[in-house]
Design a protein around this motif. Structure first.
Motif, PDB file in Angstrom:
ATOM      1  N   GLU A 255       0.668  -1.029   0.124  1.00 37.49           N
ATOM      2  CA  GLU A 255       0.055   0.066   0.012  1.00 37.49           C
ATOM      3  C   GLU A 255       0.790   1.236   0.169  1.00 37.49           C
ATOM      4  O   GLU A 255       0.641   2.089  -0.733  1.00 37.49           O
ATOM      5  N   ASN A 256       1.691   1.520   0.948  1.00 39.26           N
ATOM      6  CA  ASN A 256       2.570   2.422   0.944  1.00 39.26           C
ATOM      7  C   ASN A 256       3.828   2.230   2.002  1.00 39.26           C
ATOM      8  O   ASN A 256       3.869   1.103   2.329  1.00 39.26           O
ATOM      9  N   GLN A 257       5.003   3.214   2.033  1.00 36.77           N
ATOM     10  CA  GLN A 257       5.791   2.934   2.886  1.00 36.77           C
ATOM     11  C   GLN A 257       5.617   2.727   4.246  1.00 36.77           C
ATOM     12  O   GLN A 257       6.359   1.933   4.960  1.00 36.77           O
ATOM     13  N   ASP A 258       4.446   3.743   4.734  1.00 37.60           N
ATOM     14  CA  ASP A 258       4.298   3.810   6.152  1.00 37.60           C
ATOM     15  C   ASP A 258       3.919   2.125   6.625  1.00 37.60           C
ATOM     16  O   ASP A 258       4.330   1.846   7.720  1.00 37.60           O
ATOM     17  N   HIS A 259       3.291   1.530   5.891  1.00 41.53           N
ATOM     18  CA  HIS A 259       2.893   0.117   6.284  1.00 41.53           C
ATOM     19  C   HIS A 259       4.005  -0.773   6.207  1.00 41.53           C
ATOM     20  O   HIS A 259       4.193  -1.682   7.028  1.00 41.53           O
ATOM     21  N   ALA A 260       4.988  -0.558   5.423  1.00 42.27           N
ATOM     22  CA  ALA A 260       6.075  -1.251   5.227  1.00 42.27           C
ATOM     23  C   ALA A 260       6.811  -1.237   6.639  1.00 42.27           C
ATOM     24  O   ALA A 260       7.505  -2.167   7.000  1.00 42.27           O
ATOM     25  N   LEU A 261       7.055   0.040   6.809  1.00 40.16           N
ATOM     26  CA  LEU A 261       7.826   0.449   8.045  1.00 40.16           C
ATOM     27  C   LEU A 261       7.270   0.041   9.533  1.00 40.16           C
ATOM     28  O   LEU A 261       7.748  -0.336  10.341  1.00 40.16           O
ATOM     29  N   ALA A 262       5.854   0.034   9.281  1.00 38.83           N
ATOM     30  CA  ALA A 262       5.165  -0.673  10.665  1.00 38.83           C
ATOM     31  C   ALA A 262       5.446  -2.220  10.791  1.00 38.83           C
ATOM     32  O   ALA A 262       5.651  -2.838  11.807  1.00 38.83           O
ATOM     33  N   LYS A 263       5.287  -2.819   9.628  1.00 36.32           N
ATOM     34  CA  LYS A 263       5.680  -4.194   9.510  1.00 36.32           C
ATOM     35  C   LYS A 263       7.145  -4.519  10.212  1.00 36.32           C
ATOM     36  O   LYS A 263       7.502  -5.429  10.893  1.00 36.32           O
ATOM     37  N   PHE A 264       8.059  -3.584   9.625  1.00 37.93           N
ATOM     38  CA  PHE A 264       9.618  -3.520   9.988  1.00 37.93           C
ATOM     39  C   PHE A 264       9.688  -3.465  11.449  1.00 37.93           C
ATOM     40  O   PHE A 264      10.459  -4.274  12.115  1.00 37.93           O
ATOM     41  N   ALA A 265       8.895  -2.540  12.053  1.00 35.19           N
ATOM     42  CA  ALA A 265       8.954  -2.205  13.370  1.00 35.19           C
ATOM     43  C   ALA A 265       8.577  -3.559  14.232  1.00 35.19           C
ATOM     44  O   ALA A 265       9.045  -3.726  15.336  1.00 35.19           O
ATOM     45  N   GLY A 266       7.390  -4.131  13.664  1.00 34.41           N
ATOM     46  CA  GLY A 266       6.784  -5.326  14.541  1.00 34.41           C
ATOM     47  C   GLY A 266       7.913  -6.385  14.375  1.00 34.41           C
ATOM     48  O   GLY A 266       7.866  -7.037  15.489  1.00 34.41           O
ATOM     49  N   TYR A 267       8.487  -6.855  13.295  1.00 33.30           N
ATOM     50  CA  TYR A 267       9.674  -7.923  13.268  1.00 33.30           C
ATOM     51  C   TYR A 267      10.819  -7.817  14.329  1.00 33.30           C
ATOM     52  O   TYR A 267      11.138  -8.423  15.066  1.00 33.30           O
ATOM     53  N   MET A 268      11.078  -6.233  14.133  1.00 33.50           N
ATOM     54  CA  MET A 268      12.192  -5.812  15.100  1.00 33.50           C
ATOM     55  C   MET A 268      11.805  -5.848  16.722  1.00 33.50           C
ATOM     56  O   MET A 268      12.742  -6.616  17.549  1.00 33.50           O
ATOM     57  N   GLN A 269      10.741  -5.441  16.923  1.00 36.63           N
ATOM     58  CA  GLN A 269      10.164  -5.858  18.434  1.00 36.63           C
ATOM     59  C   GLN A 269      10.081  -7.144  18.840  1.00 36.63           C
ATOM     60  O   GLN A 269      10.386  -7.694  19.892  1.00 36.63           O
ATOM     61  N   MET A 270       9.721  -7.978  17.956  1.00 39.95           N
ATOM     62  CA  MET A 270       9.495  -9.329  18.207  1.00 39.95           C
ATOM     63  C   MET A 270      10.960 -10.247  18.373  1.00 39.95           C
ATOM     64  O   MET A 270      10.844 -11.066  19.100  1.00 39.95           O
ATOM     65  N   GLY A 271      11.999  -9.613  17.550  1.00 36.64           N
ATOM     66  CA  GLY A 271      13.234 -10.012  17.767  1.00 36.64           C
ATOM     67  C   GLY A 271      13.774  -9.855  19.163  1.00 36.64           C
ATOM     68  O   GLY A 271      14.489 -10.789  19.678  1.00 36.64           O
ATOM     69  N   ASP A 272      13.522  -8.731  19.537  1.00 32.31           N
ATOM     70  CA  ASP A 272      13.913  -8.179  20.836  1.00 32.31           C
ATOM     71  C   ASP A 272      13.227  -8.891  22.053  1.00 32.31           C
ATOM     72  O   ASP A 272      13.808  -9.289  22.934  1.00 32.31           O
ATOM     73  N   THR A 273      12.067  -9.367  21.759  1.00 29.45           N
ATOM     74  CA  THR A 273      11.289 -10.095  22.659  1.00 29.45           C
ATOM     75  C   THR A 273      11.962 -11.690  22.660  1.00 29.45           C
ATOM     76  O   THR A 273      11.966 -12.004  23.870  1.00 29.45           O
ATOM     77  N   TYR A 274      12.046 -11.924  21.560  1.00 31.26           N
ATOM     78  CA  TYR A 274      12.809 -13.425  21.622  1.00 31.26           C
ATOM     79  C   TYR A 274      14.107 -13.467  22.123  1.00 31.26           C
ATOM     80  O   TYR A 274      14.407 -14.645  22.773  1.00 31.26           O
ATOM     81  N   ALA A 275      14.767 -12.452  22.006  1.00 29.04           N
ATOM     82  CA  ALA A 275      16.138 -12.291  22.712  1.00 29.04           C
ATOM     83  C   ALA A 275      15.835 -12.292  24.272  1.00 29.04           C
ATOM     84  O   ALA A 275      16.816 -12.824  24.981  1.00 29.04           O
ATOM     85  N   MET A 276      14.916 -11.587  24.642  1.00 24.84           N
ATOM     86  CA  MET A 276      14.829 -11.624  26.289  1.00 24.84           C
ATOM     87  C   MET A 276      14.298 -12.983  26.655  1.00 24.84           C
ATOM     88  O   MET A 276      14.604 -13.236  27.617  1.00 24.84           O
ATOM     89  N   LEU A 277      13.734 -13.862  25.822  1.00 31.15           N
ATOM     90  CA  LEU A 277      13.431 -15.234  26.156  1.00 31.15           C
ATOM     91  C   LEU A 277      14.472 -16.193  26.008  1.00 31.15           C
ATOM     92  O   LEU A 277      14.735 -17.369  26.310  1.00 31.15           O
ATOM     93  N   GLY A 278      15.536 -15.573  25.379  1.00 32.46           N
ATOM     94  CA  GLY A 278      16.816 -16.323  25.366  1.00 32.46           C
ATOM     95  C   GLY A 278      16.870 -17.164  23.913  1.00 32.46           C
ATOM     96  O   GLY A 278      17.680 -17.930  23.714  1.00 32.46           O
ATOM     97  N   GLN A 279      15.888 -16.791  22.979  1.00 35.41           N
ATOM     98  CA  GLN A 279      15.715 -17.675  21.795  1.00 35.41           C
ATOM     99  C   GLN A 279      16.512 -16.987  20.654  1.00 35.41           C
ATOM    100  O   GLN A 279      15.916 -16.173  19.838  1.00 35.41           O
ATOM    101  N   LEU A 280      17.759 -16.855  20.670  1.00 34.14           N
ATOM    102  CA  LEU A 280      18.544 -16.182  19.831  1.00 34.14           C
ATOM    103  C   LEU A 280      18.320 -16.377  18.394  1.00 34.14           C
ATOM    104  O   LEU A 280      18.323 -15.543  17.484  1.00 34.14           O
ATOM    105  N   GLU A 281      18.200 -17.781  18.006  1.00 29.22           N
ATOM    106  CA  GLU A 281      17.987 -17.939  16.473  1.00 29.22           C
ATOM    107  C   GLU A 281      16.617 -17.357  16.034  1.00 29.22           C
ATOM    108  O   GLU A 281      16.745 -16.747  14.898  1.00 29.22           O
ATOM    109  N   ASN A 282      15.755 -17.457  16.830  1.00 29.86           N
ATOM    110  CA  ASN A 282      14.418 -16.869  16.573  1.00 29.86           C
ATOM    111  C   ASN A 282      14.611 -15.318  16.497  1.00 29.86           C
ATOM    112  O   ASN A 282      13.862 -14.611  15.683  1.00 29.86           O
ATOM    113  N   SER A 283      15.374 -14.655  17.420  1.00 28.51           N
ATOM    114  CA  SER A 283      15.434 -13.460  17.469  1.00 28.51           C
ATOM    115  C   SER A 283      16.186 -12.898  16.267  1.00 28.51           C
ATOM    116  O   SER A 283      15.809 -11.701  15.533  1.00 28.51           O
ATOM    117  N   ILE A 284      17.098 -13.522  15.899  1.00 27.90           N
ATOM    118  CA  ILE A 284      18.060 -13.205  14.865  1.00 27.90           C
ATOM    119  C   ILE A 284      17.193 -13.204  13.285  1.00 27.90           C
ATOM    120  O   ILE A 284      17.212 -12.537  12.522  1.00 27.90           O
TER     121      ILE A 284
END
Length: 704
Positions: free
Chosen positions: A276-305
């Protein structure tokens, strides 16, 4: 994490993020450190109520995602009116307060009235039930009710109010409120259709987060806001809903409920339409990065990466390959790869970040300095000390050029470490003393940063044989670590204990080293995101217990470490394979041969995949496995493995190498017991010599 909601909340109620370019290893906080938001051109410290223009908030996606639905009161009053209210409660505030909590006392009274009515009905039913069974439950009260009812029925309906018997005013008030509550319940569906309800609920949640008083209530309000946004969206992609879900996930993380945050983030990733537009793409990007951080806090480095990599690809498509924000994300991913011990991949990604910042940024920028610091660490870890020194010196020069003389001390420590690896001890001492002077001046003499310099000096003097000076510096460091200043992160103290423990171990003071590791272990406990670190400490304690001959404690330590590594998904790392091998050795000493065989076999599979069949660690596991096969009577299997080991060692080290003699002697004994002779492959004399000593000279006399 580049994205929306990271690293806690500041005093203004803003849910912030960090730039994540300071250290290669993430610190243990409620949220992992992150690069600056790629959705906002400003840093978190620049976010302020001055973003308002003529009383209207900027609703662009940049401000939306950087500030997470900022709704501060213009006068910072307790009532916190909406934007544009100019210090007084606006009409929309008043209406929404009526809907979601401004008149909560009235609602509570009405709810109490309904509860009383339900309890009364339940009591009447229970009383009639008991009476029918011959019980005497509130017979007097029932008779009084019947008489009162009969008296009311005898009263003509046409009588004037003055002639009617007096009624209880409280009952009339409660009845009116019950009726009002019922009407309000019936109109709840229409209230949820109000487009202003979601932002208002989210504002209330953020106000609670900023005060830190009731995070559970903030979570409830955030979930209600998400429901409102979802209903208004009506199945269409909504960035407001995505933002709200990110806030909700952040609240879950602040409560330590990381597993609950993962489904919320997965839902937020499904919503944006990147086409649709760049804003939606960046929102999706932000979600993946935040999910990576959350997996890192769980110690699941592979899922985080995996989350970081997916987010990086989305960001690249949205912003372009050479956007500086892509460079920051590359560096952040490289830090995660370093933490996962994937140094080759980390070096490639960090090089991409460095090239982007050199091309797009100014000469000797801070971004380039951060890239070079990380690159220096990676090169140092890989043993390329000269390249590491070059990157670190350039990073130091860039930081000085940008007026960060105080921060250069941390780079000086890394430079000293590299000089130490190169055995350039005088230059290492100079770098350490330079950093020590800065730390004492800026942080105080009892700060852990000062203790970290003492540890490095202790290591240096231990390597040069000056044990008295080394031990003195260790004691100075421990005095600081055992009585840290207020506000120092516990993980920093635990790291100090492990560093000093390593020096005591090298001095052969094993018991003292174990005590320090035990202190570090107690500090970490079950801290989120530290399972891998704890497993490493437990494995090191297992090695030390083995050295002391305490095989039971060694076995228990390795068992705890391996169970943690399995739980966090690190079953394919070389460290996991080595830990399995060490636990197998403890089992051999405890005569648990069958379990030892299982551990050695699993270690062989892991190390063959991670290190290759010719790596010394892999060959060591082969040798151990051959010994256990021999012990349980699997003689043919033992001979087959030992023949492979001896062949590999002869090929790599040469037949005359003393390290090969032990394996050859063991193989000869096994072959004698089996009545067999060794089958040798026909090889030329050249293949029997040390491969490293062979050189070829061409016609021009140049060595190839």
């Amino acid at each position: 994490m580049p994205g929306i909601v990271m690293e806690g909340v500041n005093e203004d109620g803003l849910v912030n993020e960090t730039n994540g370019n300071s250290t290669p290893l993430k610190e243990n906080s409620i949220f992992s450190k992150s690069p600056r938001s790629t959705l906002s051109p400003q840093t978190p410290r620049e976010a302020s109520p001055e973003q308002l223009v003529d009383g209207v908030i900027d609703t662009s996606i940049d401000h939306l995602y950087n500030n997470v639905c900022e709704m501060e009161s213009s006068d910072r009053s307790a009532s916190r009116p909406s934007f544009g209210s100019e210090g007084e409660e606006s009409r929309i505030d008043s209406e929404l307060r009526h809907l979601v909590g401004g008149e909560m006392r009235e609602v509570e009274i009405m709810e109490e009235a309904v509860e009383e009515e339900e309890i009364q009905n339940f009591g009447d039913d229970l009383g009639s039930d008991s009476a029918s069974k011959g019980g005497s439950f509130s017979v007097g009260k029932q008779n009084e009710k019947r008489e009162r009812k009969a008296q009311i029925e005898k009263t003509p309906k046409s009588k004037s109010p003055q002639q009617r018997p007096p009624t209880d005013k409280n009952n009339e008030t409660n009845q009116r409120k019950v009726t009002a509550l019922r009407k309000k319940r019936n109109s709840s569906e229409s209230a949820s259709d109000n487009p202003d309800l979601g932002p208002f609920l989210l504002k209330q949640a953020r106000d609670l987060i900023s005060t830190g008083e009731n995070p559970q209530k903030a979570l409830e309000l955030s979930l209600r806001a998400a429901k409102s946004f979802e209903k208004i969206a009506n199945g269409k992609p909504s960035l407001d809903l995505v933002m709200c879900l990110h806030v909700t996930a952040a609240i879950y993380c602040s409560l330590g409920q990381y597993s609950q945050a993962i489904p919320i983030l997965e839902h937020s990733i499904e919503i944006p339409n990147v086409e649709e537009n760049q804003d939606h793409a960046l929102a999706k990007f932000a979600g993946y990065m935040q999910m990576g951080d959350t997996y890192a806090m769980l110690g699941q480095l592979e899922n985080s990466i995996l989350g970081y990599m997916t987010g990086l690809e989305i960001q690249r498509k949205a912003l372009g390959e050479t956007d500086p924000r892509v460079g920051e994300t590359c560096r952040y991913l490289a830090e995660a790869l370093v933490q996962a011990l994937r140094f080759d991949e980390a070096q490639k990604i960090c090089q991409v970040a460095l090239e982007i910042h050199r091309e797009k940024g100014s000469a000797a920028s801070l971004e380039e300095a951060a890239d070079r610091r990380l690159m220096g660490l990676i090169c140092e870890t890989k043993g390329d000390h000269e390249s590491a020194l070059e990157h670190l010196v350039l990073a130091s020069m860039a930081m000085v050029a940008n007026g960060q003389e105080k921060e250069v001390a941390t780079v000086d420590l890394s430079i000293g470490d590299t000089y130490l690896s190169l055995a350039r001890y005088d230059e290492a001492v100079f770098a350490y003393q330079k950093a020590l002077t800065v730390f004492k001046t800026t942080k105080g003499e009892n700060h852990p940063a000062v203790a970290s310099v003492f540890v490095r000096l202790a290591d240096l003097y231990n390597r040069t044989g000056k044990l008295r000076e080394s031990k003195s510096y260790c004691e100075n460091a421990l005095r600081i670590y055992e009585k840290p200043s207020p506000g120092i992160p516990p993980e920093e103290i635990a790291t100090g204990f492990t560093d000093v423990s390593a020096i005591y171990e090298s001095m052969n003071e094993i018991e003292e080293a174990i005590k320090l590791l035990d202190k570090a272990l107690k500090i970490y406990k079950d801290a989120p995101g530290q399972q891998s670190t704890v497993a490493g400490i437990e494995a090191q304690m297992g090695v030390m217990y083995y050295m002391l001959g305490n095989y039971s404690e060694s076995y228990n330590s390795f068992k705890n470490a391996i169970s943690k590594l399995r739980a966090i998904g690190q079953k394919k790392s070389a460290f996991f394979g080595i830990a399995l091998n060490q636990m197998g050795l403890a089992c051999v000493q405890l005569y648990a041969i069958t379990e030892a065989v299982e551990l050695f076999e699993e270690a062989r599979v892991v190390l063959e995949q991670e290190c290759g069949p010719y790596h010394p660690d892999t060959l060591g596991v082969y040798s151990n496995l051959a010994g256990t096969y021999d012990a349980i009577g699997r003689l043919d299997d033992a001979i087959e493995i030992l023949e492979h080991v001896v062949g590999m060692r002869e090929e790599k080290l040469g037949t005359a190498n003393p390290d090969v003699d032990d394996e050859k002697r063991r193989l000869a004994e096994l072959l004698k017991d089996a009545g067999r002779v060794r089958i040798r492959k026909s090889r030329s004399l050249e293949t029997l010599l040390d491969a490293n000593s062979r050189t070829i000279i061409n016609k021009e006399g140049i060595e190839l």
